[in-house]
Motif scaffolding. Sequence first.
Motif, PDB file in Angstrom:
ATOM      1  N   GLY A 223      -7.707 -28.075  15.812  1.00  0.00           N
ATOM      2  CA  GLY A 223      -8.021 -27.187  14.704  1.00  0.00           C
ATOM      3  C   GLY A 223      -6.989 -27.153  13.591  1.00  0.00           C
ATOM      4  N   LEU A 224      -6.051 -28.081  13.574  1.00  0.00           N
ATOM      5  CA  LEU A 224      -5.026 -28.092  12.537  1.00  0.00           C
ATOM      6  C   LEU A 224      -5.641 -28.356  11.166  1.00  0.00           C
ATOM      7  CD1 LEU A 224      -1.973 -27.881  12.051  1.00  0.00           C
ATOM      8  CD2 LEU A 224      -1.871 -30.363  12.234  1.00  0.00           C
TER       9      LEU A 224
ATOM     10  N   ILE B 163      -8.997 -23.920   5.695  1.00  0.00           N
ATOM     11  CA  ILE B 163      -9.287 -22.497   5.488  1.00  0.00           C
ATOM     12  C   ILE B 163      -8.197 -21.855   4.629  1.00  0.00           C
ATOM     13  CG2 ILE B 163      -9.380 -20.255   6.657  1.00  0.00           C
ATOM     14  CD1 ILE B 163     -10.863 -21.643   8.926  1.00  0.00           C
ATOM     15  N   LEU B 164      -6.952 -22.206   4.881  1.00  0.00           N
ATOM     16  CA  LEU B 164      -5.858 -21.656   4.083  1.00  0.00           C
ATOM     17  C   LEU B 164      -5.975 -22.088   2.626  1.00  0.00           C
ATOM     18  CD1 LEU B 164      -3.392 -19.861   4.497  1.00  0.00           C
ATOM     19  CD2 LEU B 164      -2.049 -21.920   4.797  1.00  0.00           C
ATOM     20  N   GLY B 165      -6.272 -23.344   2.399  1.00  0.00           N
ATOM     21  CA  GLY B 165      -6.441 -23.844   1.031  1.00  0.00           C
ATOM     22  C   GLY B 165      -7.630 -23.215   0.336  1.00  0.00           C
TER      23      GLY B 165
ATOM     24  N   ALA C 228       2.840 -25.541   3.257  1.00  0.00           N
ATOM     25  CA  ALA C 228       1.940 -26.455   3.960  1.00  0.00           C
ATOM     26  C   ALA C 228       2.614 -27.799   4.219  1.00  0.00           C
ATOM     27  CB  ALA C 228       0.655 -26.651   3.148  1.00  0.00           C
ATOM     28  N   LEU C 229       3.428 -28.257   3.291  1.00  0.00           N
ATOM     29  CA  LEU C 229       4.124 -29.527   3.472  1.00  0.00           C
ATOM     30  C   LEU C 229       5.179 -29.436   4.567  1.00  0.00           C
ATOM     31  CD1 LEU C 229       4.238 -32.388   2.389  1.00  0.00           C
ATOM     32  CD2 LEU C 229       5.903 -31.627   0.710  1.00  0.00           C
ATOM     33  N   ILE C 230       5.825 -28.284   4.665  1.00  0.00           N
ATOM     34  CA  ILE C 230       6.822 -28.084   5.718  1.00  0.00           C
ATOM     35  C   ILE C 230       6.158 -28.071   7.086  1.00  0.00           C
ATOM     36  CG2 ILE C 230       8.438 -26.386   6.680  1.00  0.00           C
ATOM     37  CD1 ILE C 230       9.191 -25.697   3.775  1.00  0.00           C
ATOM     38  N   CYS C 231       4.964 -27.476   7.168  1.00  0.00           N
ATOM     39  CA  CYS C 231       4.275 -27.350   8.460  1.00  0.00           C
ATOM     40  C   CYS C 231       3.929 -28.704   9.062  1.00  0.00           C
ATOM     41  CB  CYS C 231       3.014 -26.513   8.311  1.00  0.00           C
ATOM     42  SG  CYS C 231       3.350 -24.771   8.080  1.00  0.00           S
ATOM     43  N   ASP C 232       3.133 -29.470   8.351  1.00  0.00           N
ATOM     44  CA  ASP C 232       2.680 -30.754   8.895  1.00  0.00           C
ATOM     45  C   ASP C 232       1.996 -31.541   7.783  1.00  0.00           C
ATOM     46  OD1 ASP C 232       0.135 -32.040  10.906  1.00  0.00           O
ATOM     47  OD2 ASP C 232       2.247 -32.504  11.201  1.00  0.00           O
ATOM     48  N   GLU C 233       2.021 -32.853   7.898  1.00  0.00           N
ATOM     49  CA  GLU C 233       1.402 -33.704   6.894  1.00  0.00           C
ATOM     50  C   GLU C 233      -0.122 -33.517   6.852  1.00  0.00           C
ATOM     51  OE1 GLU C 233       0.719 -38.359   6.760  1.00  0.00           O
ATOM     52  OE2 GLU C 233       2.841 -37.836   6.607  1.00  0.00           O
ATOM     53  N   LYS C 234      -0.752 -33.474   8.017  1.00  0.00           N
ATOM     54  CA  LYS C 234      -2.209 -33.279   8.066  1.00  0.00           C
ATOM     55  C   LYS C 234      -2.589 -31.891   7.558  1.00  0.00           C
ATOM     56  CE  LYS C 234      -3.560 -34.121  12.225  1.00  0.00           C
ATOM     57  NZ  LYS C 234      -4.048 -34.562  13.537  1.00  0.00           N
ATOM     58  N   PHE C 235      -1.790 -30.902   7.881  1.00  0.00           N
ATOM     59  CA  PHE C 235      -2.028 -29.537   7.413  1.00  0.00           C
ATOM     60  C   PHE C 235      -1.951 -29.475   5.888  1.00  0.00           C
ATOM     61  CE2 PHE C 235      -0.735 -25.122   6.599  1.00  0.00           C
ATOM     62  CZ  PHE C 235      -1.691 -24.443   7.323  1.00  0.00           C
ATOM     63  N   PHE C 236      -0.982 -30.200   5.311  1.00  0.00           N
ATOM     64  CA  PHE C 236      -0.833 -30.248   3.855  1.00  0.00           C
ATOM     65  C   PHE C 236      -2.046 -30.891   3.202  1.00  0.00           C
ATOM     66  CE2 PHE C 236       0.409 -32.734   0.116  1.00  0.00           C
ATOM     67  CZ  PHE C 236       0.819 -31.710  -0.725  1.00  0.00           C
ATOM     68  N   ILE C 237      -2.496 -32.002   3.744  1.00  0.00           N
ATOM     69  CA  ILE C 237      -3.655 -32.693   3.165  1.00  0.00           C
ATOM     70  C   ILE C 237      -4.906 -31.823   3.243  1.00  0.00           C
ATOM     71  CG2 ILE C 237      -5.196 -34.681   3.477  1.00  0.00           C
ATOM     72  CD1 ILE C 237      -2.656 -36.263   4.308  1.00  0.00           C
ATOM     73  N   ALA C 238      -5.103 -31.178   4.392  1.00  0.00           N
ATOM     74  CA  ALA C 238      -6.261 -30.289   4.540  1.00  0.00           C
ATOM     75  C   ALA C 238      -6.155 -29.089   3.601  1.00  0.00           C
ATOM     76  CB  ALA C 238      -6.383 -29.824   5.986  1.00  0.00           C
ATOM     77  N   SER C 239      -4.967 -28.561   3.418  1.00  0.00           N
ATOM     78  CA  SER C 239      -4.774 -27.424   2.520  1.00  0.00           C
ATOM     79  C   SER C 239      -5.028 -27.816   1.069  1.00  0.00           C
ATOM     80  CB  SER C 239      -3.361 -26.869   2.657  1.00  0.00           C
ATOM     81  OG  SER C 239      -3.123 -26.417   3.951  1.00  0.00           O
TER      82      SER C 239
ATOM     83  N   LEU D  42      -8.069 -26.489  -1.593  1.00  0.00           N
ATOM     84  CA  LEU D  42      -7.906 -25.968  -2.948  1.00  0.00           C
ATOM     85  C   LEU D  42      -9.023 -26.430  -3.887  1.00  0.00           C
ATOM     86  CD1 LEU D  42      -4.059 -26.346  -3.471  1.00  0.00           C
ATOM     87  CD2 LEU D  42      -5.352 -24.218  -3.324  1.00  0.00           C
ATOM     88  N   MET D  43      -9.762 -27.443  -3.499  1.00  0.00           N
ATOM     89  CA  MET D  43     -10.835 -27.970  -4.339  1.00  0.00           C
ATOM     90  C   MET D  43     -12.176 -27.242  -4.152  1.00  0.00           C
ATOM     91  SD  MET D  43      -9.548 -30.360  -6.057  1.00  0.00           S
ATOM     92  CE  MET D  43      -7.794 -30.284  -6.056  1.00  0.00           C
ATOM     93  N   VAL D  44     -12.244 -26.315  -3.226  1.00  0.00           N
ATOM     94  CA  VAL D  44     -13.518 -25.667  -2.894  1.00  0.00           C
ATOM     95  C   VAL D  44     -14.129 -24.973  -4.104  1.00  0.00           C
ATOM     96  CG1 VAL D  44     -14.511 -23.767  -1.556  1.00  0.00           C
ATOM     97  CG2 VAL D  44     -13.094 -25.445  -0.442  1.00  0.00           C
ATOM     98  N   ILE D  45     -13.357 -24.185  -4.816  1.00  0.00           N
ATOM     99  CA  ILE D  45     -13.883 -23.466  -5.983  1.00  0.00           C
ATOM    100  C   ILE D  45     -14.313 -24.451  -7.059  1.00  0.00           C
ATOM    101  CG2 ILE D  45     -13.130 -22.061  -7.954  1.00  0.00           C
ATOM    102  CD1 ILE D  45     -14.028 -20.362  -5.680  1.00  0.00           C
TER     103      ILE D  45
END
Length: 132
Positions: free
Chosen positions: A36-37, A43-45, A93-104, A108-111
């Motif tokens: 679920g990463l 979801i955060l993004g 998000a970048l500090i957390c994980d690379e995949k997490f950053f990409i998903a975040s 951000l593009m949802v709106i």
Amino acid sequence: MGRVDRARNTFLEITKKSLVLTMVVTLFLLFLEKDGLLARGFILGASLSNLKFLLIYRELTGLASRTQKEAVLIAVKGFLLRFFVTCIFLIFALICDEKFFIASATGLMVIKIAILSNTIRWRQKRWSSSRG
């Protein structure tokens, strides 16, 4: 229907579309990856994207009764607030994980996607009604 009612209805319509898009993509990401990463990052993004859209809507509806100088000052302050919140969010998000950053970042593009689909649908409706 007044401009304020039309703006409110458009805001609500875009927000509903973004929530549906977020749910569909999140379910897909949960199916794709078991930990679920990616889904959490998305979801955060998407949440930040919706928050920024709400802030823009509140700014725009509040600027109508202001003088030009006040409106410019409020708009610049709002832009800087949204910019710094986005920067802090992306750094986190970048500090957390690379995949997490990409998903975040994708979240951000949802709106933007919801606004684009709303614009395309509005133009199709307008075009088909003019052909009558």
